[in-house]
Write a protein that holds these residues in place. Structure first.
Motif, short mmCIF file in Angstrom:
data_model
loop_
_atom_site.label_atom_id
_atom_site.label_comp_id
_atom_site.label_asym_id
_atom_site.label_seq_id
_atom_site.Cartn_x
_atom_site.Cartn_y
_atom_site.Cartn_z
N HIS A 324 0.85 -1.19 0.00
CA HIS A 324 0.00 0.00 0.00
C HIS A 324 0.88 1.24 0.00
CE1 HIS A 324 -3.62 -2.35 0.85
NE2 HIS A 324 -2.89 -3.04 1.70
N LEU A 325 0.29 2.34 -0.40
CA LEU A 325 0.94 3.62 -0.20
C LEU A 325 1.09 3.85 1.30
CD1 LEU A 325 -1.11 5.82 -2.69
CD2 LEU A 325 1.33 5.34 -2.88
N THR A 326 2.27 4.30 1.72
CA THR A 326 2.41 4.63 3.13
C THR A 326 1.73 5.97 3.39
OG1 THR A 326 4.46 5.88 2.86
CG2 THR A 326 4.65 3.47 3.13
N GLU A 327 1.49 6.26 4.65
CA GLU A 327 0.86 7.53 5.01
C GLU A 327 1.71 8.70 4.56
OE1 GLU A 327 -0.62 9.84 9.08
OE2 GLU A 327 -0.41 7.66 9.07
N ASP A 328 3.03 8.56 4.71
CA ASP A 328 3.93 9.64 4.29
C ASP A 328 3.90 9.81 2.78
OD1 ASP A 328 6.23 11.54 4.75
OD2 ASP A 328 7.23 10.05 3.49
N LEU A 330 1.48 9.09 0.67
CA LEU A 330 0.21 9.68 0.25
C LEU A 330 0.15 11.17 0.60
CD1 LEU A 330 -2.53 9.31 -1.03
CD2 LEU A 330 -3.42 8.55 1.20
N THR A 331 0.64 11.53 1.78
CA THR A 331 0.66 12.95 2.17
C THR A 331 1.51 13.76 1.21
OG1 THR A 331 0.33 12.42 4.51
CG2 THR A 331 1.30 14.57 4.00
N ARG A 332 2.69 13.26 0.88
CA ARG A 332 3.57 13.97 -0.04
C ARG A 332 2.95 14.07 -1.42
NH1 ARG A 332 8.58 10.45 0.43
NH2 ARG A 332 9.25 11.66 -1.41
N ALA A 333 2.28 13.00 -1.85
CA ALA A 333 1.66 13.00 -3.17
C ALA A 333 0.53 14.04 -3.23
CB ALA A 333 1.14 11.62 -3.52
N ALA A 337 0.43 17.12 -5.75
CA ALA A 337 -0.70 17.31 -6.67
C ALA A 337 -1.22 18.74 -6.57
CB ALA A 337 -1.81 16.31 -6.36
N GLU A 338 -1.33 19.23 -5.34
CA GLU A 338 -1.87 20.58 -5.13
C GLU A 338 -0.90 21.66 -5.61
OE1 GLU A 338 -3.55 23.41 -1.48
OE2 GLU A 338 -3.03 21.31 -1.11
N SER A 339 0.40 21.45 -5.36
CA SER A 339 1.37 22.50 -5.67
C SER A 339 1.88 22.44 -7.11
CB SER A 339 2.57 22.39 -4.72
OG SER A 339 3.26 21.15 -4.93
#
Length: 351
Positions: A324-328, A330-333, A337-339
């Motif tokens: 799975h994607l780790t929490e870190d 996913l947060t970085r992604a 995506a936003e920036s």
């Protein structure tokens, strides 16, 4: 030194060699290919013996071709393939089975987030914090994904895209535009260490990283092949396009992602994409609709079944554990995506 190379659509070539004073020594070529006459294998070894160690794969292939006995027949083997195996031995390249592969197959994500996840995961592989990863995408919305260097206005009709509710995003890899509809598209990414493609030319790396999916399609009754530089094709037409991006941070990694047409609304695609005559001129067809032949028609299988069989084929070949994607990650992604990927600045960087 030891090098291995699976000839696309062919067999495994294995080369063992030494180097001495800048030339190849004690070269031995082996593999599960077929070769006639028997003495041709000795001619191949002899052609490589004493070759300068900096000779490229085509140069090594030329030496082999000049030394082969008249009437030599190769099956599952090419002179170029032997040359590539030599270059991989000299580069200390790794093999697929040297790694513990991880599968990521998450619920649907937005188009911009998919772009960001690819970049983050590949950076993690380059840094050595993540094993080589096969990621199967699920799309949360329709999209057009344009290549890193494509002109936005040349590729997409903005009014048609808005009318059909299609978001336009730009990926970090080159190549052409992809028309995406959830449920009609199969997309996957390979994030791999640079060592896996050492000794391969840019073109050869496409064929090498696509080989497993050609086998998976073959298991489903589809005779498919790699069509340079970045297409997967069948007798019925193109079914997929690939693109790559190489990250040089850390130990280096390669992102290789592929979009396959399971089904397609060809009329909508040609409304949204501005596919010019020049682009089609070398494809042997006047119609963009005829260039793509969906997997649904060729397999008769549900999309989910096609994906399951692809994953099973990869697992059988190289091993694959669910991750799975780790929490870190996913947060970085999400931040990326936003920036970046959700911004007009990035999407229209080539207007």
């Amino acid at each position: 030194m030891h090098g291995e190379y699976k000839v696309p659509g062919g067999k495994l070539v294995v080369v063992d060699l030494d180097t001495e004073d800048g030339v190849l020594r004690n070269v031995r070529v082996a593999g599960d290919f077929f070769l006639e006459p028997d003495e041709a294998i000795l001619a191949i070894d002899g052609a490589l013996e004493g070759a300068p160690a900096d000779t490229d794969a085509p140069g090594l292939a030329a030496r082999i071709d000049a030394a082969l006995p008249p009437g030599t027949q190769m099956f599952g083997l090419t002179s170029e393939g032997v040359g590539v195996a030599v270059r991989r031995a000299l580069a200390h390249a790794t093999d697929w089975t040297d790694y513990d592969w991880q599968l990521i197959h998450e619920p649907p994500q937005s188009p911009a987030l998919h772009m960001a996840i690819d970049e983050v995961l590949t950076a993690e592989v380059a840094a050595g914090r993540r094993p080589p990863t096969l990621r199967v995408w699920e799309w949360g919305a329709p999209a057009v994904v344009i290549g890193s260097f494509q002109s936005l206005r040349n590729e997409v009709d903005p009014e048609a895209a808005e009318r059909h509710g299609i978001q336009v995003v730009r990926r970090i890899s080159g190549g052409g535009a992809m028309f995406i509809e959830p449920g009609n598209t199969i997309t996957y990414s390979l994030s791999v260490p640079d060592a896996l493609v050492q000794g391969l030319s840019f073109t050869d790396s496409y064929a090498y990283l696509d080989d497993w999916v050609l086998g998976a399609l073959g298991d489903m009754g589809i005779r498919a092949w790699y069509q340079p530089l970045n297409d997967i094709a069948t007798d019925a037409g193109k079914i997929a396009g690939a693109a790559q991006k190489r990250l040089v941070a850390g130990e280096g990694a390669v992102l290789h992602h592929v979009t396959m047409a399971y089904d397609i609304d060809a009329d909508k695609m040609t409304e949204v994409l501005r596919i010019g005559r020049e682009k089609l001129s070398d494809k042997g067809t006047k119609s963009a609709k005829k260039r793509v032949d969906p997997l649904r028609r060729q397999t008769g299988l549900p999309r989910e079944t096609v994906i399951d069989r692809m994953i099973a084929s990869f697992r059988t070949r190289y091993g694959l554990t669910r991750g799975h994607l780790t929490e870190d990650e996913l947060t970085r992604a999400k931040e990326l995506a936003e920036s970046k990927f959700d911004t007009e600045e990035w999407t229209a960087r080539v207007p």
